[in-house]
Design an enzyme around this catalytic site. Structure first.
Site, PDB file in Angstrom:
ATOM      1  CG  ASN A   9      -1.741   1.212   1.410  1.00 28.29           C
ATOM      2  OD1 ASN A   9      -1.837   2.027   0.491  1.00 28.29           O
ATOM      3  ND2 ASN A   9      -2.353   1.361   2.572  1.00 28.29           N
ATOM      4  CD1 TRP A  10       3.854   1.344  -2.761  1.00 27.18           C
ATOM      5  CD2 TRP A  10       3.415   2.222  -4.789  1.00 27.18           C
ATOM      6  NE1 TRP A  10       4.576   0.644  -3.700  1.00 27.18           N
ATOM      7  CE2 TRP A  10       4.336   1.161  -4.951  1.00 27.18           C
ATOM      8  CE3 TRP A  10       2.994   2.924  -5.927  1.00 27.18           C
ATOM      9  CZ2 TRP A  10       4.838   0.791  -6.195  1.00 27.18           C
ATOM     10  CZ3 TRP A  10       3.494   2.546  -7.164  1.00 27.18           C
ATOM     11  CH2 TRP A  10       4.406   1.495  -7.291  1.00 27.18           C
ATOM     12  CE  LYS A  11      -0.151   3.261   4.699  1.00 28.14           C
ATOM     13  NZ  LYS A  11       0.001   3.337   6.130  1.00 28.14           N
ATOM     14  CG  HIS A  95      -6.035   1.790   5.343  1.00 34.84           C
ATOM     15  ND1 HIS A  95      -5.550   2.760   6.189  1.00 34.84           N
ATOM     16  CD2 HIS A  95      -5.005   0.920   5.141  1.00 34.84           C
ATOM     17  CE1 HIS A  95      -4.280   2.488   6.470  1.00 34.84           C
ATOM     18  NE2 HIS A  95      -3.924   1.377   5.846  1.00 34.84           N
ATOM     19  CD  GLU A  97      -2.822   5.464   6.804  1.00 32.59           C
ATOM     20  OE1 GLU A  97      -2.854   5.566   5.564  1.00 32.59           O
ATOM     21  OE2 GLU A  97      -1.850   5.001   7.426  1.00 32.59           O
ATOM     22  CD  GLU A 167      -3.492  -2.508   7.430  1.00 37.26           C
ATOM     23  OE1 GLU A 167      -2.379  -2.673   6.935  1.00 37.26           O
ATOM     24  OE2 GLU A 167      -4.219  -1.546   7.165  1.00 37.26           O
ATOM     25  N   GLY A 173       2.548   2.379  10.658  1.00 34.56           N
ATOM     26  CA  GLY A 173       3.473   3.488  10.446  1.00 34.56           C
ATOM     27  C   GLY A 173       4.175   3.955  11.711  1.00 34.56           C
ATOM     28  CB  SER A 213       5.455  -1.503  11.861  1.00 33.03           C
ATOM     29  OG  SER A 213       5.018  -0.166  12.037  1.00 33.03           O
ATOM     30  N   GLY A 234       2.846  -1.196   4.165  1.00 30.66           N
ATOM     31  CA  GLY A 234       2.905   0.222   3.807  1.00 30.66           C
ATOM     32  C   GLY A 234       4.334   0.621   3.488  1.00 30.66           C
ATOM     33  N   GLY A 235       5.012   1.224   4.471  1.00 31.91           N
ATOM     34  CA  GLY A 235       6.354   1.769   4.276  1.00 31.91           C
ATOM     35  C   GLY A 235       7.314   0.821   3.571  1.00 31.91           C
TER      36      GLY A 235
HETATM   37  P1  PGA Z   1       2.836   0.349   7.501  1.00 29.82           P
HETATM   38  O1  PGA Z   1       1.366   0.529   6.893  1.00 29.82           O
HETATM   39  O2  PGA Z   1       3.376  -0.966   6.978  1.00 29.82           O
HETATM   40  O3  PGA Z   1       3.618   1.521   6.971  1.00 29.82           O
HETATM   41  O4  PGA Z   1       2.717   0.335   8.981  1.00 29.82           O
HETATM   42  C1  PGA Z   1       0.500  -0.566   6.743  1.00 29.82           C
HETATM   43  C2  PGA Z   1      -0.837  -0.095   6.197  1.00 29.82           C
HETATM   44  O5  PGA Z   1      -1.322   0.966   6.610  1.00 29.82           O
HETATM   45  O6  PGA Z   1      -1.445  -0.770   5.343  1.00 29.82           O
END
Ligand code: PGA
Length: 253
Positions: A9-11, A95, A97, A167, A173, A213, A234-235
């Site tokens: 997930n590149w956001k 998600h 966010e 999650e 993050g 993470s 994500g990251g």
């Molecule tokens: P993260 O994000 O790996 O950067 O913690 C995961 C996500 O929000 O899907």
């Protein structure tokens, strides 16, 4: 059904050129990666169509969100049918966010899931508790409620197009990952919940991903749990080398 999935997930990261470079690099790497893992990437929306057009057949494309409506006068929205038409395979729904910053409630999640299912767009339903809920020990009740409200109108699923991502919000993050034990316990709980809802045959084929993470250094341990079928990353999905290391960890788990 192949349960293992690693999805990136590149956001809101990467320029279009950086996205294309990532895809080209990945297209070279993926031929050397074990084939027992489904690989997926969720780039920013404006790039979806272009990336889907020039895509390696093994890299599935996901949208980071989808409209809760159908076609019509909904300025700025894009429907599940449109995404399917552009070669998109899955959409992330719910998600944390989007729940926290863009008002995505369980009611909206219900509508989005319905739109995806009508259109044949795969669903990655995200769930996860806050630190407050976790500290109070209420995480199982919280997740059960989140799943039952999100899936209140769903009586059956196509296992190849329905994925759950657990999650924990406190791990997204933050660099603070759930321990392997915490992930294992929650995934087993979700599997049981899915069995109660859809029956054993279906539940045993649904992929349940861990997100928060997850990185090359902790992926082996997280994926060693039998109900952790891979990750939503994500990251660590922004760099091809890290992402590939996580795919290998999933393949070997
Ligand atoms: P993260 O994000 O790996 O950067 O913690 C995961 C996500 O929000 O899907």
């Amino acid at each position: 059904m192949m349960r293992k999935i690693v999805a990136g997930n590149w956001k809101s990261n990467k320029s279009i050129n950086e996205s294309r470079e990532w895809m080209s690099e990945m297209a070279v790497e993926i031929d050397n990666l074990p084939s027992n893992v489904r690989v997926m990437i969720a780039p920013p929306t404006p790039y979806l169509s272009s990336l889907a057009d020039n895509n390696h057949p093994r890299i599935l494309i996901a949208s980071q969100t989808v409209s809760a409506t159908g076609t019509g006068a909904y300025t700025g929205e894009y429907t599940a049918e449109m995404l399917v038409g552009c070669g998109v395979d899955f959409a992330l729904i719910g998600h944390s966010e989007r729940r926290a910053s863009f008002g995505e409630t369980d009611e909206i999640v219900v509508d989005k899931i319905a739109r995806c299912m009508e259109s044949g767009l795969g669903v990655i339903l995200c769930c996860g508790e806050s630190l407050k809920v976790r500290d109070a020990g209420d995480q199982n009740d919280f997740i059960a409620t989140q799943l039952s409200s999100s899936l209140s109108n769903v009586t059956g699923v196509d296992e190849s197009k329905f994925v759950i991502a657990y999650e924990p919000i406190w791990a997204i993050g933050t660099g603070r990952t759930a321990s392997s034990e915490q992930a294992g316990e929650m995934h087993a709980f979700i599997r049981t919940w899915l069995t109660d809802k859809f029956g054993e045959d279906t539940s045993s084929q649904i992929s349940i991903l861990y997100g928060g993470s997850c990185k090359p250094s902790n992926a082996d341990e997280l994926f060693s749990n039998k109900d952790v079928d891979g990750g939503l990353i994500g990251g660590a999905s922004l760099k091809v080398s890290d992402f590939c290391a996580i795919i290998k960890a999933s393949a070997n788990s």
